[in-house]
Motif scaffolding. Sequence first.
Motif, PDB file in Angstrom:
ATOM      1  N   GLN A 105     -48.784   9.555 -65.205  1.00 56.85           N
ATOM      2  CA  GLN A 105     -49.077  11.063 -65.492  1.00 56.85           C
ATOM      3  C   GLN A 105     -48.241  12.136 -64.292  1.00 56.85           C
ATOM      4  N   ASP A 106     -48.694  11.426 -63.066  1.00 59.05           N
ATOM      5  CA  ASP A 106     -47.793  12.173 -61.965  1.00 59.05           C
ATOM      6  C   ASP A 106     -46.288  11.898 -62.002  1.00 59.05           C
ATOM      7  N   HIS A 107     -45.861  11.028 -62.487  1.00 58.34           N
ATOM      8  CA  HIS A 107     -44.157  10.803 -62.352  1.00 58.34           C
ATOM      9  C   HIS A 107     -43.909  11.836 -63.878  1.00 58.34           C
ATOM     10  N   ALA A 108     -44.660  11.810 -64.774  1.00 58.73           N
ATOM     11  CA  ALA A 108     -44.250  12.717 -65.868  1.00 58.73           C
ATOM     12  C   ALA A 108     -44.302  14.225 -65.264  1.00 58.73           C
ATOM     13  N   HIS A 109     -45.244  14.619 -64.755  1.00 62.95           N
ATOM     14  CA  HIS A 109     -45.480  16.080 -64.312  1.00 62.95           C
ATOM     15  C   HIS A 109     -44.302  16.351 -63.279  1.00 62.95           C
ATOM     16  N   ALA A 110     -43.992  15.496 -62.314  1.00 66.66           N
ATOM     17  CA  ALA A 110     -43.169  15.683 -61.237  1.00 66.66           C
ATOM     18  C   ALA A 110     -41.690  15.792 -61.901  1.00 66.66           C
ATOM     19  N   LEU A 111     -41.436  14.808 -62.786  1.00 69.48           N
ATOM     20  CA  LEU A 111     -40.039  14.990 -63.608  1.00 69.48           C
ATOM     21  C   LEU A 111     -40.032  16.232 -64.350  1.00 69.48           C
ATOM     22  N   ILE A 112     -40.954  16.524 -65.019  1.00 70.70           N
ATOM     23  CA  ILE A 112     -40.948  18.013 -65.665  1.00 70.70           C
ATOM     24  C   ILE A 112     -40.663  19.044 -64.903  1.00 70.70           C
ATOM     25  N   ALA A 113     -41.459  19.122 -63.747  1.00 71.06           N
ATOM     26  CA  ALA A 113     -41.128  20.033 -62.847  1.00 71.06           C
ATOM     27  C   ALA A 113     -39.867  20.525 -62.362  1.00 71.06           C
ATOM     28  N   VAL A 114     -39.199  19.165 -61.669  1.00 73.49           N
ATOM     29  CA  VAL A 114     -37.966  19.376 -61.429  1.00 73.49           C
ATOM     30  C   VAL A 114     -37.108  19.468 -62.184  1.00 73.49           C
ATOM     31  N   ALA A 115     -37.034  18.955 -63.566  1.00 76.80           N
ATOM     32  CA  ALA A 115     -36.194  19.333 -64.797  1.00 76.80           C
ATOM     33  C   ALA A 115     -36.028  20.939 -64.897  1.00 76.80           C
ATOM     34  N   TYR A 141     -44.032  17.037 -71.464  1.00 73.65           N
ATOM     35  CA  TYR A 141     -44.635  15.748 -71.428  1.00 73.65           C
ATOM     36  C   TYR A 141     -45.171  14.838 -72.764  1.00 73.65           C
ATOM     37  N   VAL A 142     -45.073  13.593 -72.687  1.00 71.69           N
ATOM     38  CA  VAL A 142     -45.433  12.942 -73.946  1.00 71.69           C
ATOM     39  C   VAL A 142     -46.352  11.854 -73.665  1.00 71.69           C
ATOM     40  N   SER A 143     -47.292  11.621 -74.650  1.00 74.64           N
ATOM     41  CA  SER A 143     -48.354  10.791 -74.530  1.00 74.64           C
ATOM     42  C   SER A 143     -48.189   9.684 -75.635  1.00 74.64           C
ATOM     43  N   GLY A 144     -48.587   8.413 -75.359  1.00 68.23           N
ATOM     44  CA  GLY A 144     -48.197   7.328 -76.395  1.00 68.23           C
ATOM     45  C   GLY A 144     -48.660   5.960 -75.568  1.00 68.23           C
ATOM     46  N   TYR A 145     -48.110   4.976 -76.201  1.00 71.46           N
ATOM     47  CA  TYR A 145     -48.543   3.637 -75.790  1.00 71.46           C
ATOM     48  C   TYR A 145     -47.288   2.873 -75.271  1.00 71.46           C
ATOM     49  N   LEU A 146     -47.714   1.655 -74.645  1.00 72.54           N
ATOM     50  CA  LEU A 146     -46.592   0.942 -73.922  1.00 72.54           C
ATOM     51  C   LEU A 146     -46.952  -0.563 -74.057  1.00 72.54           C
ATOM     52  N   PHE A 147     -46.108  -1.204 -74.693  1.00 69.22           N
ATOM     53  CA  PHE A 147     -46.422  -2.717 -74.658  1.00 69.22           C
ATOM     54  C   PHE A 147     -45.874  -3.267 -73.428  1.00 69.22           C
ATOM     55  N   THR A 148     -46.567  -3.958 -72.664  1.00 70.44           N
ATOM     56  CA  THR A 148     -46.275  -4.512 -71.353  1.00 70.44           C
ATOM     57  C   THR A 148     -46.671  -6.109 -71.299  1.00 70.44           C
ATOM     58  N   GLY A 196     -47.422  12.266 -78.972  1.00 70.29           N
ATOM     59  CA  GLY A 196     -47.278  13.594 -79.176  1.00 70.29           C
ATOM     60  C   GLY A 196     -46.871  14.075 -77.846  1.00 70.29           C
ATOM     61  N   SER A 197     -46.447  15.520 -77.774  1.00 66.66           N
ATOM     62  CA  SER A 197     -46.083  16.161 -76.593  1.00 66.66           C
ATOM     63  C   SER A 197     -46.572  17.352 -76.207  1.00 66.66           C
ATOM     64  N   GLY A 198     -46.322  17.870 -75.317  1.00 65.18           N
ATOM     65  CA  GLY A 198     -46.791  19.213 -74.621  1.00 65.18           C
ATOM     66  C   GLY A 198     -46.273  19.895 -73.446  1.00 65.18           C
ATOM     67  N   LEU A 199     -46.648  20.886 -73.069  1.00 63.15           N
ATOM     68  CA  LEU A 199     -46.383  21.336 -71.578  1.00 63.15           C
ATOM     69  C   LEU A 199     -46.673  20.588 -70.524  1.00 63.15           C
ATOM     70  N   ASP A 200     -47.887  19.643 -70.571  1.00 64.44           N
ATOM     71  CA  ASP A 200     -48.294  18.803 -69.685  1.00 64.44           C
ATOM     72  C   ASP A 200     -49.351  17.933 -70.184  1.00 64.44           C
ATOM     73  N   ALA A 201     -49.844  17.360 -69.398  1.00 63.48           N
ATOM     74  CA  ALA A 201     -50.677  16.357 -69.811  1.00 63.48           C
ATOM     75  C   ALA A 201     -52.152  16.923 -70.710  1.00 63.48           C
ATOM     76  N   ALA A 202     -52.537  17.795 -70.277  1.00 63.37           N
ATOM     77  CA  ALA A 202     -53.450  18.604 -70.956  1.00 63.37           C
ATOM     78  C   ALA A 202     -53.162  19.035 -72.438  1.00 63.37           C
ATOM     79  N   ASP A 203     -52.106  19.473 -72.295  1.00 64.81           N
ATOM     80  CA  ASP A 203     -51.462  20.214 -73.533  1.00 64.81           C
ATOM     81  C   ASP A 203     -51.137  19.012 -74.747  1.00 64.81           C
ATOM     82  N   ALA A 204     -50.838  17.838 -74.082  1.00 64.39           N
ATOM     83  CA  ALA A 204     -50.294  16.661 -74.943  1.00 64.39           C
ATOM     84  C   ALA A 204     -51.651  15.786 -75.174  1.00 64.39           C
ATOM     85  N   ALA A 205     -52.772  16.088 -74.514  1.00 57.34           N
ATOM     86  CA  ALA A 205     -53.799  15.072 -74.708  1.00 57.34           C
ATOM     87  C   ALA A 205     -54.068  14.515 -76.041  1.00 57.34           C
ATOM     88  N   PRO A 206     -54.137  13.325 -76.182  1.00 51.45           N
ATOM     89  CA  PRO A 206     -54.487  12.824 -77.348  1.00 51.45           C
ATOM     90  C   PRO A 206     -55.745  12.916 -78.016  1.00 51.45           C
TER      91      PRO A 206
END
Length: 268
Positions: A167-177, A186-193, A234-244
């Motif tokens: 979440q912090d990496h996404a917010h920081a990248l959004i801010a600098v972009a 911001y995009v929320s989703g799932y990741l297979f690891t 889904g997506s949004g301006l930030d984590a709260a906006d894109a919350a599942p």
Amino acid sequence: MILTVDHVTCYRYNRPARALVQSHRLMPSNCAGQRVLNWTVTVTDGIAGGTFRDGAGDWIQGWTVPGPVSEVTVAVRGAVETSDQAGVLRGHRELTPPDCYLRSTPVTRADAALTALAAEAGGAGEALDRAHRLADLVADAIAYEPGVTEAHTTAAEALKLGRGVCQDHAHALIAVARAAGLPARYVSGYLFTEAGRDHEAAHAWAEVWVHGLGWVGFDAANRCCPDDRYIRLGSGLDAADAAPIRGIARGHGIERLEVQVAVQAVQQ
């Protein structure tokens, strides 16, 4: 690749709530990189409300749980066939103009340090190359470390700390972009690891708008673009906006939240 998802969110209240209302962004959209094979969302004693596709192309489902209620479980189970699109979002229906994602929010506002980091990527060259440089700069500046930040930690605070989660990496990248003049969201989703990896199955990353190409995903936490291991919700301006899951409980009790997410790859 075919990925299965088992995502359970449990809300418990020390004093029964009079009612609970939720808005879900828990249904993946079909696009070039993913095709939903089967998908169900259930809510304990829930009454399903309206469903619609918002301007960003995400599916929204309303739910109401009449009270008194002491415990509510939201269970998501399904399977999605994914393919590697090199991070480019293709075939996704949406109406919101990209420039709307130049607007900052309290958690993505660029302070002097974030603005300086954006300047390191330079203002010349192709937008795609600059976006890659910005993602690399964020990955270098913020080490992945769970438990050191909170849900409301801002991009500026994570950069100053030098540690954080996806979440912090996404917010920081959004801010600098955005500071560099590139629309980002911001995009929320799932990741297979694979076994032994630190990253959780519930994941987040950023998308940057590149003129002539469209939205391109960047996962600075993993130093890559989303591929067939990712499911986009889904997506949004930030984590709260894109919350599942977003919602409100009527009452004065204390809410306790438990989340379990498992993503597995199955043989096609």
